[in-house]
Design an enzyme around this catalytic site. Structure first.
Site, short mmCIF file in Angstrom:
data_model
loop_
_atom_site.label_atom_id
_atom_site.label_comp_id
_atom_site.label_asym_id
_atom_site.label_seq_id
_atom_site.Cartn_x
_atom_site.Cartn_y
_atom_site.Cartn_z
N THR A 180 0.76 -1.10 0.07
CA THR A 180 -0.19 0.03 0.00
C THR A 180 0.87 1.17 0.02
OG1 THR A 180 -0.12 -0.14 2.49
CG2 THR A 180 -1.87 -1.10 1.12
N LYS A 181 2.14 1.20 0.24
CA LYS A 181 2.96 2.37 0.20
C LYS A 181 3.33 2.66 -1.37
CE LYS A 181 2.58 2.48 4.63
NZ LYS A 181 1.75 1.31 4.86
N ASN A 182 4.26 3.96 -1.02
CA ASN A 182 4.68 4.64 -2.53
C ASN A 182 5.66 3.57 -3.23
OD1 ASN A 182 3.03 6.51 -0.87
ND2 ASN A 182 4.49 8.22 -1.94
#
Length: 375
Positions: A180-182
């Site tokens: 879910t992170k960049n």
């Protein structure tokens, strides 16, 4: 359906995964792990970076390095993920929750010092949405009171505070590379060590309490169990995927920032007319467009808006339930001072789809749907 999140596939991910498979070296601390360490250290100018299986593990390592023990107290916001508190509660610390600022959803630095006692060991800041906390004020409190600072920068990779990368300001910084992170490795994290006094022991703790890393460097003729520790190494497959993302880090960052700016532009009219609130970025912060959120009037309106968006094939979600209101939070700690904003603001916040490759037309559709809800 426009998904809420979609992990980035931006460059050489598949090529590097195939390279790892060809070499038959799947366990941790291989070539790609070392490349990731060097990239983080050079990009953010930190003393030492160590990949971990998750940001949770990085936080747990920081607790071990600080010597957290039963009876210690750790101050943090309640508006955060359970991992932020778990890392210290696991070692018997009491979690002292303080209120947040409604504009950034970050810990209110003005509430921290009143929560400090003789038992306080550390301040844990959470850079929500990749937007920096007011670190100068927090550092001043830590210096006066002799406290460690741990930066939960799970969402803060590529963000800065007054030009300094998040994760490099406190004693320790913790990154997340969850999908879910960049920047992602599926599951993954990193511990940034900004005080060289902890560098050698961090390597030992990460290697199950052994001095294996020193052995591999030829600093000792054999390795053995020398300290407490655990298995905090991610697979080389994770590191290979992550390194491909690092190679495209600036490109990914610019793509997400463009999406964030387009959201802001499209929804500005609704904010100006008082229907909703948009994110606030302080002058001292440069953010990484980790998320784009809006704030509805209250939880009832937010719930209706989430349903309306879903009916129009848009996945939007709320975020944390404040930890102090949870069963585990009540057992592990307590809220200090007035709880003015944490619950109220958390019940208003709604996260919109945000990921690398999100199309401008999709943002336009999302914004038009939100306008249709309100107007």
């Amino acid at each position: 359906m426009i998904p809420f999140n979609q992990p980035a596939l931006a460059g050489n991910e598949e090529i590097y995964l195939q390279e790892v498979l060809r070499k038959r070296k799947l366990s941790g601390e291989g070539d790609f792990t070392i490349k990731c360490h060097r990239w983080i250290e050079q990009k953010f100018n930190c003393e030492q970076a160590l990949l971990t299986p998750s940001c949770t593990h990085a936080l747990e390592m920081s607790a071990v390095l600080m010597g957290i023990k039963p009876g210690d107290e750790v101050i943090m916001p309640s508006y955060t993920f359970s991992s932020t508190a778990n890392a210290f509660a696991l070692h018997g610390a009491k979690i002292v929750f303080v209120d947040i600022k409604p504009d950034t959803m970050n810990i209110d630095e003005r509430m921290i010092e009143a929560a400090v006692t003789k038992k306080t060991k550390a301040i844990v800041v959470v850079h929500y949405a990749g937007v920096a906390c007011e670190m100068d004020a927090i550092q001043a409190i830590a210096d006066r009171c002799g406290l460690f600072i741990v930066e939960d920068a799970a969402q803060g990779v590529m963000s800065t505070y007054k030009g300094k990368p998040l994760g490099t300001i406190g004693t320790f910084g913790c990154f997340s590379f969850h999908e879910t992170k960049n920047y992602t490795s599926g599951e993954g994290g990193a511990l940034l060590i900004n005080d060289k006094r902890f560098a050698s022991r961090a390597e030992i703790i990460r290697e199950k309490g052994t001095n294996r890393k020193q052995f591999l460097r030829g600093q000792v003729d054999k390795y053995s169990w020398v300290d407490i520790g655990s298995s905090y190494l991610p697979s080389e497959l994770n590191a290979a995927y992550l390194y491909a993302q690092f190679e495209k880090a600036d490109h990914i960052n610019q793509d997400r920032l463009a999406s964030w700016e387009h959201y802001y532009h499209e929804l500005q009219e609704l904010a100006d007319r008082g229907y909703l609130d948009l994110p606030h970025i302080p002058d001292f912060a440069e953010h990484n467009a980790h998320m784009f959120y809006i704030k509805a009037k209250d939880i009832r309106e937010r719930t209706k808006l989430i349903s309306f968006l879903k009916e129009n094939d848009i996945m939007a979600v709320f975020h944390y339930i404040p930890l102090h209101s949870s069963n585990a939070g009540k057992m592990a700690g307590a809220f200090h001072g007035e709880e003015t904003y944490t619950t109220k603001e958390s019940e208003r916040l709604l996260r919109l789809p945000m990921y690398y490759g999100l199309k401008k037309e999709e943002i336009g559709h999302i914004a038009a749907t939100i306008k249709a809800f309100y107007l």
